[in-house]
Design a protein around this motif. Structure first.
Motif, PDB file in Angstrom:
ATOM      1  N   LEU A  57     157.629  58.094  51.682  1.00 18.80           N
ATOM      2  CA  LEU A  57     156.297  58.900  51.222  1.00 18.80           C
ATOM      3  C   LEU A  57     156.818  59.499  49.816  1.00 18.80           C
ATOM      4  O   LEU A  57     155.507  59.400  48.893  1.00 18.80           O
ATOM      5  CB  LEU A  57     156.279  60.072  52.335  1.00 18.80           C
ATOM      6  N   LEU A  58     157.725  60.273  49.860  1.00 20.41           N
ATOM      7  CA  LEU A  58     158.061  60.725  48.417  1.00 20.41           C
ATOM      8  C   LEU A  58     157.858  59.636  47.118  1.00 20.41           C
ATOM      9  O   LEU A  58     157.420  59.931  46.141  1.00 20.41           O
ATOM     10  CB  LEU A  58     159.365  61.391  48.349  1.00 20.41           C
ATOM     11  N   ASP A  59     158.521  58.480  47.551  1.00 22.37           N
ATOM     12  CA  ASP A  59     158.351  57.476  46.478  1.00 22.37           C
ATOM     13  C   ASP A  59     156.853  57.111  46.079  1.00 22.37           C
ATOM     14  O   ASP A  59     156.473  56.888  45.148  1.00 22.37           O
ATOM     15  CB  ASP A  59     159.194  56.065  46.819  1.00 22.37           C
ATOM     16  N   TRP A  60     156.132  57.029  47.111  1.00 26.93           N
ATOM     17  CA  TRP A  60     154.741  56.535  47.105  1.00 26.93           C
ATOM     18  C   TRP A  60     153.881  57.866  46.246  1.00 26.93           C
ATOM     19  O   TRP A  60     153.108  57.487  45.571  1.00 26.93           O
ATOM     20  CB  TRP A  60     154.094  56.359  48.466  1.00 26.93           C
ATOM     21  N   ILE A  61     154.106  59.107  46.705  1.00 23.33           N
ATOM     22  CA  ILE A  61     153.646  60.247  45.830  1.00 23.33           C
ATOM     23  C   ILE A  61     154.063  60.390  44.493  1.00 23.33           C
ATOM     24  O   ILE A  61     153.346  60.702  43.877  1.00 23.33           O
ATOM     25  CB  ILE A  61     153.597  61.394  46.865  1.00 23.33           C
ATOM     26  N   SER A  62     155.124  60.072  44.494  1.00 25.94           N
ATOM     27  CA  SER A  62     155.774  60.331  43.059  1.00 25.94           C
ATOM     28  C   SER A  62     154.850  59.908  41.937  1.00 25.94           C
ATOM     29  O   SER A  62     154.930  58.533  42.102  1.00 25.94           O
ATOM     30  CB  SER A  62     157.394  60.076  42.977  1.00 25.94           C
ATOM     31  N   SER A  64     152.772  62.494  41.637  1.00 26.08           N
ATOM     32  CA  SER A  64     151.747  63.153  42.538  1.00 26.08           C
ATOM     33  C   SER A  64     150.647  62.200  42.820  1.00 26.08           C
ATOM     34  O   SER A  64     150.555  61.285  42.457  1.00 26.08           O
ATOM     35  CB  SER A  64     151.134  64.407  41.770  1.00 26.08           C
ATOM     36  N   ARG A  65     149.652  62.662  43.894  1.00 28.97           N
ATOM     37  CA  ARG A  65     148.671  61.987  44.355  1.00 28.97           C
ATOM     38  C   ARG A  65     147.446  62.919  44.363  1.00 28.97           C
ATOM     39  O   ARG A  65     147.657  64.285  44.881  1.00 28.97           O
ATOM     40  CB  ARG A  65     148.740  61.372  45.781  1.00 28.97           C
ATOM     41  N   PRO A  66     146.108  62.487  44.268  1.00 32.19           N
ATOM     42  CA  PRO A  66     145.139  63.432  44.641  1.00 32.19           C
ATOM     43  C   PRO A  66     144.948  63.615  45.898  1.00 32.19           C
ATOM     44  O   PRO A  66     145.284  62.834  46.853  1.00 32.19           O
ATOM     45  CB  PRO A  66     143.913  62.903  43.980  1.00 32.19           C
ATOM     46  N   ILE A  67     144.363  64.675  46.411  1.00 33.21           N
ATOM     47  CA  ILE A  67     144.065  65.332  47.757  1.00 33.21           C
ATOM     48  C   ILE A  67     142.562  65.670  47.649  1.00 33.21           C
ATOM     49  O   ILE A  67     142.058  65.871  46.626  1.00 33.21           O
ATOM     50  CB  ILE A  67     144.976  66.336  48.301  1.00 33.21           C
ATOM     51  N   THR A  68     142.170  65.913  48.903  1.00 35.60           N
ATOM     52  CA  THR A  68     140.695  66.368  49.147  1.00 35.60           C
ATOM     53  C   THR A  68     140.898  67.895  49.219  1.00 35.60           C
ATOM     54  O   THR A  68     141.746  68.661  49.164  1.00 35.60           O
ATOM     55  CB  THR A  68     140.189  66.134  50.448  1.00 35.60           C
ATOM     56  N   ASP A  69     139.696  68.744  49.142  1.00 42.94           N
ATOM     57  CA  ASP A  69     139.503  70.030  49.149  1.00 42.94           C
ATOM     58  C   ASP A  69     140.464  70.579  50.274  1.00 42.94           C
ATOM     59  O   ASP A  69     141.235  71.671  49.928  1.00 42.94           O
ATOM     60  CB  ASP A  69     138.153  70.431  49.222  1.00 42.94           C
ATOM     61  N   PRO A  70     140.385  70.380  51.447  1.00 41.54           N
ATOM     62  CA  PRO A  70     141.332  70.949  52.406  1.00 41.54           C
ATOM     63  C   PRO A  70     142.708  70.560  52.212  1.00 41.54           C
ATOM     64  O   PRO A  70     143.512  70.807  53.335  1.00 41.54           O
ATOM     65  CB  PRO A  70     140.591  70.693  53.799  1.00 41.54           C
ATOM     66  N   GLY A  71     143.114  70.171  51.428  1.00 39.54           N
ATOM     67  CA  GLY A  71     144.625  69.613  51.388  1.00 39.54           C
ATOM     68  C   GLY A  71     144.925  68.475  52.150  1.00 39.54           C
ATOM     69  O   GLY A  71     146.156  68.256  52.470  1.00 39.54           O
ATOM     70  N   THR A 139     148.899  71.484  44.878  1.00 38.77           N
ATOM     71  CA  THR A 139     148.072  72.332  44.098  1.00 38.77           C
ATOM     72  C   THR A 139     146.550  72.208  44.411  1.00 38.77           C
ATOM     73  O   THR A 139     146.276  71.719  45.558  1.00 38.77           O
ATOM     74  CB  THR A 139     148.169  71.706  42.690  1.00 38.77           C
ATOM     75  N   ALA A 140     145.927  72.636  43.685  1.00 34.44           N
ATOM     76  CA  ALA A 140     144.352  72.663  44.055  1.00 34.44           C
ATOM     77  C   ALA A 140     143.691  71.290  44.154  1.00 34.44           C
ATOM     78  O   ALA A 140     142.929  71.015  44.935  1.00 34.44           O
ATOM     79  CB  ALA A 140     143.523  73.565  42.908  1.00 34.44           C
ATOM     80  N   SER A 141     144.558  70.496  43.591  1.00 34.63           N
ATOM     81  CA  SER A 141     143.783  69.030  43.711  1.00 34.63           C
ATOM     82  C   SER A 141     144.815  67.721  43.714  1.00 34.63           C
ATOM     83  O   SER A 141     144.250  66.603  44.067  1.00 34.63           O
ATOM     84  CB  SER A 141     143.157  68.686  42.451  1.00 34.63           C
ATOM     85  N   ARG A 142     146.180  68.227  44.050  1.00 41.30           N
ATOM     86  CA  ARG A 142     147.107  67.395  44.045  1.00 41.30           C
ATOM     87  C   ARG A 142     148.364  67.544  45.206  1.00 41.30           C
ATOM     88  O   ARG A 142     148.374  68.730  45.563  1.00 41.30           O
ATOM     89  CB  ARG A 142     147.712  66.871  42.635  1.00 41.30           C
ATOM     90  N   VAL A 143     148.858  66.645  45.811  1.00 41.52           N
ATOM     91  CA  VAL A 143     150.177  66.573  46.121  1.00 41.52           C
ATOM     92  C   VAL A 143     151.309  66.257  45.715  1.00 41.52           C
ATOM     93  O   VAL A 143     151.104  65.251  44.799  1.00 41.52           O
ATOM     94  CB  VAL A 143     150.364  65.964  47.732  1.00 41.52           C
TER      95      VAL A 143
END
Length: 173
Positions: A57-62, A64-71, A139-143
């Motif tokens: 998961l960390l490799d895939w995210i790195s 960062s990745r966008p997220i929805t409003d509720p995180g 963050t407000a828009s990313r993981v």
């Protein structure tokens, strides 16, 4: 608040108070675990899907990745995140008409379709655990990888303190 929790707690207390040896067995298991080599325990944790999937998961995210409003993960990101955990799932705005329907979830052809990552309980529990242990941060828009992810990537096995906390949180959730 659910009365079933009180009932389950009472039943557990009855088992622990029972003099048939269950309490002694649990105590022996705990004592045995405390005497094990931490490297052996860390290696055992590393072979579970909940812990093994973190690096994926960390490799895939790195980075960062966008997220929805509720995180939460976006629908299109549910599939790769679930795959890191060993699940066959996909996000879908509209659930397939065929298959086994359960509220916001449908299972068809071996794939679980969900309208939000929060409807895929194992993924939601894992996500919350990784956030709670600072393996991930929002963050407000990313993981993105969190503070604890540094050790996860640099040590030969997952850090035992963080891995055991992640596993415990997932199990309790």
């Amino acid at each position: 608040r659910d009365p079933r929790w009180s009932q389950a707690h009472d039943e557990l207390e009855d088992v622990l108070d029972d003099d048939t040896g269950i309490s002694a067995m649990l105590e022996a298991i705990i004592t045995d675990a405390e005497t094990r080599d931490p490297a052996v325990i860390a290696d055992a944790f590393a072979h579970t899907k909940v812990i093994d999937g973190v690096t994926k998961l960390l490799d895939w995210i790195s980075p960062s990745r966008p997220i929805t409003d509720p995180g939460a993960l976006r629908l299109s990101d549910i599939e790769p995140a679930a795959a890191a955990l060993g699940l066959r799932a996909a996000g879908a705005r509209t659930l397939p008409a065929t298959g086994d329907l359960h509220g916001h979830t449908a299972i068809a052809d071996g794939i679980t379709y969900v309208q939000s990552m929060w409807h895929l309980d194992p993924l939601a529990a894992w996500w919350r655990a990784l956030l709670d242990t600072d393996v991930l941060e929002l963050t407000a828009s990313r993981v993105r990888p969190g503070r604890a992810s540094q050790r996860w990537r640099t040590e030969p096995t997952p850090p035992l303190d963080v891995a055991s906390e992640v596993a415990a949180l997932v199990i309790s959730d």
